[in-house]
Design a protein around this motif. Structure first.
Motif, PDB file in Angstrom:
ATOM      1  N   MET A  74       0.845  -1.189   0.000  1.00  0.00           N
ATOM      2  CA  MET A  74       0.000   0.000   0.000  1.00  0.00           C
ATOM      3  C   MET A  74       0.886   1.246   0.000  1.00  0.00           C
ATOM      4  O   MET A  74       2.072   1.205   0.333  1.00  0.00           O
ATOM      5  N   VAL A  75       0.291   2.373  -0.365  1.00  0.00           N
ATOM      6  CA  VAL A  75       1.077   3.587  -0.537  1.00  0.00           C
ATOM      7  C   VAL A  75       1.781   4.006   0.757  1.00  0.00           C
ATOM      8  O   VAL A  75       2.944   4.451   0.726  1.00  0.00           O
ATOM      9  N   LYS A  76       1.139   3.852   1.893  1.00  0.00           N
ATOM     10  CA  LYS A  76       1.764   4.236   3.152  1.00  0.00           C
ATOM     11  C   LYS A  76       2.964   3.358   3.460  1.00  0.00           C
ATOM     12  O   LYS A  76       3.994   3.844   3.953  1.00  0.00           O
ATOM     13  N   GLU A  77       2.855   2.072   3.145  1.00  0.00           N
ATOM     14  CA  GLU A  77       3.964   1.148   3.378  1.00  0.00           C
ATOM     15  C   GLU A  77       5.157   1.506   2.484  1.00  0.00           C
ATOM     16  O   GLU A  77       6.306   1.461   2.923  1.00  0.00           O
ATOM     17  N   VAL A  78       4.870   1.841   1.234  1.00  0.00           N
ATOM     18  CA  VAL A  78       5.936   2.209   0.308  1.00  0.00           C
ATOM     19  C   VAL A  78       6.615   3.497   0.768  1.00  0.00           C
ATOM     20  O   VAL A  78       7.842   3.620   0.734  1.00  0.00           O
TER      21      VAL A  78
END
Length: 246
Positions: free
Chosen positions: A2-6
């Motif tokens: 997910m974008v937050k993880e990236v």
């Protein structure tokens, strides 16, 4: 991912990833029905490539143009990144050494010569050559390189001193109007100087001035002579070009 993880993995903000997506630089492979971005391993590899370019101060627009070219090869790009980053490390180490010596000099612990004070500052190379080729064609850059290569080391040193003298003159004028007689005379000297090294039309001269501000590498180098000098030169160069067009 997910974008937050990236974002957490790469050490950048979620907003940065959203911006990359918006400008077509890095679009996630998948988007859920709820609108969540999903990044694949290939997307992460592409992000790493982008961040290498950013570390070398490439503008986002140019990165997008480079990585989207059919002939772009990732391995070749990584080899170039490796070479440029090693060169950057050497320059930084020399500048750190000069800074440390300067701090000791200011404390009276050592004495530096004028030559010592500028060790590590090297403006003889031109890291923007490819950009110049893309903007104005090979001929102007080849002409410039040919003329410089024909100069003796002494002549090249004298040319560098003359260029720095013009920078300093313009830096003293930067709080006034770029259209003033003094500023236009000084920027005219800059135009003549550039044309001793290459063939710059008025349009190319104006475009170069804009690049002084658009490309932060130019801005940092020029503003070492005085904060705001790059923007002042851009305005003065535009005025010079516009006022001399037929």
């Amino acid at each position: 991912m997910m974008v937050k993880e990236v974002a957490e993995l790469a050490g950048i903000s979620v907003r940065t990833l959203h911006h990359y997506d918006e400008i077509g630089l890095l679009c996630p492979s998948q988007t859920t029905e709820a609108g969540y971005r999903i990044y694949s391993d290939e997307d992460l590899t592409q992000l790493q490539q982008i961040l290498f370019f950013r570390e070398l101060d490439f503008p986002l627009k140019q990165i997008r143009e480079i990585v989207s070219r059919p002939e772009f090869k990732r391995q070749e790009a990584m080899e170039l990144h490796h070479k440029l980053l090693l060169e950057k490390r050497v320059r930084l180490e020399r500048m750190i050494e000069t800074l440390e010596k300067t701090m000791k000099h200011e404390k009276g612990e050592i004495r530096m010569t004028n030559q010592d004070k500028f060790a590590g500052f090297d403006f003889s190379s031109n890291p923007y050559e490819q950009e110049a080729r893309e903007r104005w064609g090979d001929q102007a850059v080849d002409d410039s390189n040919d003329r410089l290569n024909k100069m003796s080391p002494k002549e090249q040193g004298q040319l560098g001193e003359e260029m720095n003298a013009i920078y300093r003159k313009l830096a003293q004028l930067r709080y006034g109007s770029p259209a003033s007689d003094e500023a236009q005379q000084a920027i005219g000297e800059w135009f003549q100087m550039l044309n001793r090294m290459g063939n710059y039309s008025l349009e190319a001269f104006k475009g170069l001035g804009q690049m002084y501000v658009d490309d932060k590498r130019f801005t940092r180098n020029i503003d070492q002579f005085g904060e705001g000098l790059a923007a002042f030169m851009r305005d003065a160069m535009a005025e010079y070009a516009d006022s001399r067009r037929v």
